[in-house]
Write an enzyme that holds these catalytic residues in place. Structure first.
Site, PDB file in Angstrom:
ATOM      1  N   ASP A  90      -5.133  18.470   6.986  1.00  0.00           N
ATOM      2  CA  ASP A  90      -6.242  19.029   6.223  1.00  0.00           C
ATOM      3  C   ASP A  90      -7.036  19.943   7.162  1.00  0.00           C
ATOM      4  O   ASP A  90      -6.742  20.024   8.344  1.00  0.00           O
ATOM      5  CB  ASP A  90      -7.094  17.924   5.594  1.00  0.00           C
ATOM      6  CG  ASP A  90      -7.779  17.059   6.632  1.00  0.00           C
ATOM      7  OD1 ASP A  90      -7.621  17.331   7.841  1.00  0.00           O
ATOM      8  OD2 ASP A  90      -8.474  16.114   6.248  1.00  0.00           O
ATOM      9  N   ASP A 272      -2.157  13.394  -2.435  1.00  0.00           N
ATOM     10  CA  ASP A 272      -2.421  12.488  -1.316  1.00  0.00           C
ATOM     11  C   ASP A 272      -3.607  11.637  -1.709  1.00  0.00           C
ATOM     12  O   ASP A 272      -4.456  12.076  -2.494  1.00  0.00           O
ATOM     13  CB  ASP A 272      -2.776  13.262  -0.037  1.00  0.00           C
ATOM     14  CG  ASP A 272      -4.242  13.672  -0.013  1.00  0.00           C
ATOM     15  OD1 ASP A 272      -4.583  14.663  -0.677  1.00  0.00           O
ATOM     16  OD2 ASP A 272      -5.051  12.987   0.637  1.00  0.00           O
ATOM     17  N   CYS A 310      11.560  -5.171  -6.337  1.00  0.00           N
ATOM     18  CA  CYS A 310      11.070  -4.114  -5.446  1.00  0.00           C
ATOM     19  C   CYS A 310      11.894  -4.114  -4.168  1.00  0.00           C
ATOM     20  O   CYS A 310      12.169  -5.168  -3.597  1.00  0.00           O
ATOM     21  CB  CYS A 310       9.581  -4.346  -5.128  1.00  0.00           C
ATOM     22  SG  CYS A 310       8.921  -3.201  -3.898  1.00  0.00           S
ATOM     23  N   CYS A 312      11.075  -2.817  -1.242  1.00  0.00           N
ATOM     24  CA  CYS A 312      10.286  -2.564  -0.025  1.00  0.00           C
ATOM     25  C   CYS A 312      10.525  -3.674   1.008  1.00  0.00           C
ATOM     26  O   CYS A 312      10.982  -4.763   0.659  1.00  0.00           O
ATOM     27  CB  CYS A 312       8.798  -2.436  -0.362  1.00  0.00           C
ATOM     28  SG  CYS A 312       7.891  -3.991  -0.389  1.00  0.00           S
ATOM     29  N   CYS A 315       8.787  -7.095  -0.077  1.00  0.00           N
ATOM     30  CA  CYS A 315       9.342  -7.859  -1.199  1.00  0.00           C
ATOM     31  C   CYS A 315      10.766  -8.345  -0.947  1.00  0.00           C
ATOM     32  O   CYS A 315      11.187  -9.337  -1.532  1.00  0.00           O
ATOM     33  CB  CYS A 315       9.299  -7.013  -2.469  1.00  0.00           C
ATOM     34  SG  CYS A 315       7.610  -6.669  -2.995  1.00  0.00           S
ATOM     35  N   HIS A 341       4.137  -2.295   1.014  1.00  0.00           N
ATOM     36  CA  HIS A 341       4.513  -2.415  -0.399  1.00  0.00           C
ATOM     37  C   HIS A 341       3.839  -1.315  -1.236  1.00  0.00           C
ATOM     38  O   HIS A 341       4.487  -0.675  -2.057  1.00  0.00           O
ATOM     39  CB  HIS A 341       4.163  -3.789  -0.968  1.00  0.00           C
ATOM     40  CG  HIS A 341       4.261  -3.819  -2.461  1.00  0.00           C
ATOM     41  ND1 HIS A 341       5.459  -4.012  -3.121  1.00  0.00           N
ATOM     42  CD2 HIS A 341       3.321  -3.587  -3.422  1.00  0.00           C
ATOM     43  CE1 HIS A 341       5.241  -3.906  -4.424  1.00  0.00           C
ATOM     44  NE2 HIS A 341       3.958  -3.651  -4.640  1.00  0.00           N
TER      45      HIS A 341
HETATM   46 ZN   LIG Z   1       7.434  -4.409  -2.598  1.00  0.00          ZN
END
Ligand SMILES: [Zn+2]
Length: 377
Positions: A90, A272, A310, A312, A315, A341
């Site tokens: 930025d 963002d 999920c 990730c 998870c 996550h």
């Molecule tokens: Zn997750």
């Protein structure tokens, strides 16, 4: 050609943006690493694993602490933080106007006090470009003033006129910096920023003016600063059609999953926001069935992952009960697992949005996603 417009559905755009640090598939959510790290002990290895395409770093923060000159000496931000994919910086403007002990705004720029040590700093369009050039980011943002959403019309008019003059200076300085022999990223791209608070006519005139500069991308700034969601959508309805469709359109600092879906529908393709990382650090996690507060007693014995299915890192291995325990015990791992996550959730949602646009099914995807999130568990 830097931006390929692959497909549209209504105003929604599916694009591909080619940069010197790789290709960005859009719509995209940029993961916010304020001081060259996502808060919550997230590494650049993690970023690769959670499908992050673009990392966003804050010019103001890096300028006041550690310093852009040192980062340049060490080879630039990509080398410093060991991330070889796109980085957007930025301009520092938003932090200067919101964080720092301001300040005098003059035609040349802004004088303010560092929030770290109180030291007096001057930043104008040239300084902002120089700092971002020292960092060597992929995309640099123009130095602008972000007037409060509810500022009076006369104030906004004067501010926007100055922001336009500053944009011309930014472009000139960036062109000069990109031509110097020791510049780290000579292909650095400058995005302009549309301002005008909630005055659609001021924003439209400004969008027309800045589009004449033919920059590689344009942002809509100064939203999500206190106006209602409806006002924000109304501004997007009016102003996005006046920004070039064949360039990326970036909505700065937005937002919730619902905000993103609404903005994609209105033609935005870069986003963002600090929500996923900030909420994660407070134990608030996003799922397709709404947001959960893992501090809640009902998760004490819940051995399911945060979200069934999920992919990730959290998870795949850990349960709600364990993450809750870590958060209650104030173990850093608890925050980290929630942030991973949440960012994965956002990055995956963007992937789903892109797939739905590819298939010409964005409208039904959006309706389904909003309905399940609304319905809760
Ligand atoms: Zn997750």
């Amino acid at each position: 050609m830097k931006y390929e417009l692959l497909k549209t559905e209504g105003k929604a755009k599916r694009g591909r943006f080619h940069t010197v640090h790789g290709t960005i598939e859009t719509p995209v959510f940029m993961n916010v690493g304020t001081v060259a790290a996502i808060k919550g002990a997230v590494s650049t290895d993690d970023l690769r694993e959670i499908k992050c395409q673009v990392e966003l770093s804050n010019t103001y923060h890096l300028h006041v602490r550690t310093g852009d000159k040192l980062i340049k000496e060490l080879g630039g931000l990509h080398k410093f933080m060991a991330w070889d994919r796109p980085i957007l910086t930025d301009s520092g403007g938003f932090q200067v106007f919101s964080l720092a002990g301001i300040r005098k705004i003059k035609e040349e720029g802004v004088t303010f006090n560092s929030h770290i040590d109180g030291r007096k700093i001057f930043m104008g369009p040239e300084e902002s470009m120089q700092i971002q050039s020292n960092l060597g980011s992929t995309i640099a943002m123009a130095f602008d003033e972000c007037p409060p959403a509810l500022a009076e019309r006369k104030y906004v008019e004067d501010s926007v006129a100055r922001t336009t003059r500053w944009l011309y200076r930014c472009k000139e300085e960036m062109d000069r910096l990109n031509s110097l022999p020791d510049t780290i990223n000579k292909e650095q791209l400058l995005f302009g920023i549309n301002q005008g608070a909630v005055y659609n006519d001021i924003r439209i005139e400004h969008a027309k003016r800045i589009s004449e500069l033919d920059l590689p991308g344009y942002a809509v700034g100064g939203l999500a600063v206190g106006e209602s969601h409806e006002q924000m959508y109304d501004v997007l309805d009016h102003v996005v059609p006046y920004l070039p469709q064949n360039k990326p359109t970036y909505l700065m600092g937005v937002g919730t999953p619902a905000n993103i879906l609404e903005a994609v529908e209105r033609g935005v393709d870069f986003f963002d926001c600090v929500y996923p990382s900030r909420n994660g650090r407070h134990g608030h996690v996003y799922t397709n069935h709404g947001k959960l507060n893992l501090f809640n007693q009902k998760f004490e014995k819940d051995m399911r992952p945060i979200e069934e299915g999920c992919g990730c890192p959290t998870c795949r291995t850990y349960s709600r009960a364990y993450v809750r325990h870590l958060l209650k015990a104030k173990e850093m791992l608890g925050m980290r697992l929630c942030v991973l996550h949440n960012l994965y959730f956002y990055n995956t949602m963007m992937e789903e949005i892109r797939n739905s646009l590819d298939a010409g099914e964005f409208a039904s995807y959006k309706a389904r996603k909003l309905a399940t999130m609304e319905a809760g568990e």
